[in-house]
Design a protein around this motif. Structure first.
Motif, PDB file in Angstrom:
ATOM      1  N   LEU A 187     -17.885   2.668   3.145  1.00 37.69           N
ATOM      2  CA  LEU A 187     -17.393   3.981   2.964  1.00 37.69           C
ATOM      3  C   LEU A 187     -15.983   3.997   2.094  1.00 37.69           C
ATOM      4  O   LEU A 187     -15.397   5.002   1.706  1.00 37.69           O
ATOM      5  N   MET A 188     -15.261   3.057   2.267  1.00 41.26           N
ATOM      6  CA  MET A 188     -13.464   2.933   1.491  1.00 41.26           C
ATOM      7  C   MET A 188     -13.568   1.649   0.851  1.00 41.26           C
ATOM      8  O   MET A 188     -14.323   0.648   0.649  1.00 41.26           O
ATOM      9  N   THR A 189     -12.682   2.033  -0.360  1.00 41.10           N
ATOM     10  CA  THR A 189     -12.302   1.048  -1.233  1.00 41.10           C
ATOM     11  C   THR A 189     -11.376   0.299  -0.479  1.00 41.10           C
ATOM     12  O   THR A 189     -10.555   0.413   0.542  1.00 41.10           O
ATOM     13  N   VAL A 190     -10.968  -1.050  -1.185  1.00 39.71           N
ATOM     14  CA  VAL A 190     -10.113  -1.966  -0.840  1.00 39.71           C
ATOM     15  C   VAL A 190      -8.861  -1.449  -0.665  1.00 39.71           C
ATOM     16  O   VAL A 190      -7.921  -1.658   0.063  1.00 39.71           O
ATOM     17  N   GLN A 191      -8.475  -0.675  -1.777  1.00 38.90           N
ATOM     18  CA  GLN A 191      -7.382   0.000  -1.739  1.00 38.90           C
ATOM     19  C   GLN A 191      -7.029   1.047  -0.843  1.00 38.90           C
ATOM     20  O   GLN A 191      -5.949   1.263  -0.172  1.00 38.90           O
ATOM     21  N   GLU A 192      -7.922   1.784  -0.561  1.00 35.77           N
ATOM     22  CA  GLU A 192      -7.812   2.720   0.648  1.00 35.77           C
ATOM     23  C   GLU A 192      -7.695   2.098   2.048  1.00 35.77           C
ATOM     24  O   GLU A 192      -6.846   2.534   2.837  1.00 35.77           O
ATOM     25  N   LEU A 193      -8.266   0.852   2.139  1.00 36.38           N
ATOM     26  CA  LEU A 193      -7.813   0.105   3.251  1.00 36.38           C
ATOM     27  C   LEU A 193      -6.708  -0.302   3.370  1.00 36.38           C
ATOM     28  O   LEU A 193      -5.815  -0.154   4.381  1.00 36.38           O
ATOM     29  N   ILE A 204      -3.066  10.392   3.823  1.00 34.26           N
ATOM     30  CA  ILE A 204      -4.231  11.295   3.297  1.00 34.26           C
ATOM     31  C   ILE A 204      -5.796  10.826   3.536  1.00 34.26           C
ATOM     32  O   ILE A 204      -6.550  11.520   4.101  1.00 34.26           O
ATOM     33  N   LYS A 205      -5.939   9.374   3.356  1.00 34.29           N
ATOM     34  CA  LYS A 205      -7.170   8.655   3.673  1.00 34.29           C
ATOM     35  C   LYS A 205      -7.635   8.726   5.114  1.00 34.29           C
ATOM     36  O   LYS A 205      -8.831   9.042   5.423  1.00 34.29           O
ATOM     37  N   PHE A 206      -6.596   8.589   5.810  1.00 37.14           N
ATOM     38  CA  PHE A 206      -6.615   8.502   7.493  1.00 37.14           C
ATOM     39  C   PHE A 206      -7.402   9.711   7.762  1.00 37.14           C
ATOM     40  O   PHE A 206      -8.335  10.029   8.648  1.00 37.14           O
ATOM     41  N   VAL A 207      -6.895  11.099   6.964  1.00 37.39           N
ATOM     42  CA  VAL A 207      -7.499  12.332   7.434  1.00 37.39           C
ATOM     43  C   VAL A 207      -8.804  12.718   6.925  1.00 37.39           C
ATOM     44  O   VAL A 207      -9.644  12.970   7.445  1.00 37.39           O
ATOM     45  N   GLN A 208      -8.821  12.122   5.633  1.00 31.72           N
ATOM     46  CA  GLN A 208     -10.249  12.538   4.811  1.00 31.72           C
ATOM     47  C   GLN A 208     -11.262  11.729   5.585  1.00 31.72           C
ATOM     48  O   GLN A 208     -12.489  12.168   5.555  1.00 31.72           O
ATOM     49  N   LEU A 209     -10.987  10.573   5.919  1.00 28.75           N
ATOM     50  CA  LEU A 209     -12.122   9.549   6.537  1.00 28.75           C
ATOM     51  C   LEU A 209     -12.384  10.230   8.143  1.00 28.75           C
ATOM     52  O   LEU A 209     -13.296   9.564   8.902  1.00 28.75           O
ATOM     53  N   GLY A 269       0.798  -0.998  -0.009  1.00 32.38           N
ATOM     54  CA  GLY A 269      -0.105   0.151  -0.056  1.00 32.38           C
ATOM     55  C   GLY A 269       0.876   1.145   0.025  1.00 32.38           C
ATOM     56  O   GLY A 269       2.166   1.375   0.164  1.00 32.38           O
ATOM     57  N   SER A 270       0.238   2.307  -0.206  1.00 31.36           N
ATOM     58  CA  SER A 270       0.877   3.589  -0.174  1.00 31.36           C
ATOM     59  C   SER A 270       0.863   4.377   1.372  1.00 31.36           C
ATOM     60  O   SER A 270      -0.466   4.750   1.515  1.00 31.36           O
ATOM     61  N   VAL A 271       1.971   4.509   1.874  1.00 33.58           N
ATOM     62  CA  VAL A 271       1.833   5.075   3.245  1.00 33.58           C
ATOM     63  C   VAL A 271       1.309   6.590   2.838  1.00 33.58           C
ATOM     64  O   VAL A 271       0.550   7.029   3.767  1.00 33.58           O
ATOM     65  N   ALA A 311      -1.113   0.419   5.629  1.00 29.65           N
ATOM     66  CA  ALA A 311       0.306   0.703   5.079  1.00 29.65           C
ATOM     67  C   ALA A 311       0.767   1.824   6.002  1.00 29.65           C
ATOM     68  O   ALA A 311       1.907   1.935   6.685  1.00 29.65           O
ATOM     69  N   PHE A 312      -0.107   2.930   6.147  1.00 28.68           N
ATOM     70  CA  PHE A 312       0.463   3.953   6.931  1.00 28.68           C
ATOM     71  C   PHE A 312       0.360   3.806   8.320  1.00 28.68           C
ATOM     72  O   PHE A 312       1.280   4.248   9.241  1.00 28.68           O
ATOM     73  N   LEU A 313      -0.543   3.029   8.955  1.00 29.00           N
ATOM     74  CA  LEU A 313      -0.503   2.679  10.378  1.00 29.00           C
ATOM     75  C   LEU A 313       0.638   1.702  10.634  1.00 29.00           C
ATOM     76  O   LEU A 313       1.290   1.859  11.868  1.00 29.00           O
ATOM     77  N   SER A 314       0.978   0.857   9.829  1.00 25.47           N
ATOM     78  CA  SER A 314       2.112  -0.077   9.966  1.00 25.47           C
ATOM     79  C   SER A 314       3.274   0.659  10.377  1.00 25.47           C
ATOM     80  O   SER A 314       4.116   0.289  11.128  1.00 25.47           O
ATOM     81  N   GLU A 315       3.442   1.516   9.590  1.00 22.40           N
ATOM     82  CA  GLU A 315       4.965   2.483   9.649  1.00 22.40           C
ATOM     83  C   GLU A 315       4.633   3.341  10.915  1.00 22.40           C
ATOM     84  O   GLU A 315       5.826   3.697  11.291  1.00 22.40           O
TER      85      GLU A 315
END
Length: 150
Positions: free
Chosen positions: A120-126, A42-47, A35-37, A131-135
């Protein structure tokens, strides 16, 4: 006697190995693509995940946010947080609620108050959020115990 011991050991080993597979509902074989960190943040904040979640060491994520509650994510940990655990926490937050959050505004009658994002989110967003949280987690080295020589 030796043959009996080897037979018992072999049967025990087979039982142990087959006991690790939990059937069709096991997580065995579960794997996420990379995934993209950056997109995950960005999605973490948008959601509006940052309405309830803070990220250790990332105070800027909550700037200009009037938090509903503070459930920290990330930081030092003594065990690896797997992406399977993170995915489960997002899509089924009531699956496992940390003992430290029982009887707090985070849960009610054993159920997480986290809103359901499954539609509310796509699989790619998940994948990107995971990926972001793992980091955000850092494995704390296990402290060695030193024994004096007698």
């Amino acid at each position: 006697m030796k043959t009996l011991f080897i037979s018992i050991l072999g049967v025990s080993l087979i039982m142990f190995l087959t006991g690790c597979d939990q059937g069709p509902k096991s997580a065995r074989g579960f794997s996420l693509p990379e995934g993209s960190v950056v997109n995950g943040e960005i999605k973490f904040v948008q959601l509006k995940c940052n309405d309830c979640h803070s990220v250790v060491g990332r105070e800027e994520i909550r700037e200009d946010v009037d938090p509903i509650m503070t459930v920290p994510l990330g930081g030092m940990t003594t065990r690896i947080v797997t992406y399977g655990e993170l995915v489960t926490s997002i899509i089924n937050p009531s699956h496992k609620i940390s003992q430290r959050y029982l009887a707090t505004p985070v849960e009610e009658e054993g159920q997480s108050k986290m809103r359901n994002y499954n539609e509310l989110m796509t699989v790619q967003e998940l994948i990107d959020i995971v990926a972001f949280l793992s980091e955000q987690y850092e494995l704390q080295p296990y402290p060695k115990t030193y024994y004096t020589v007698y």
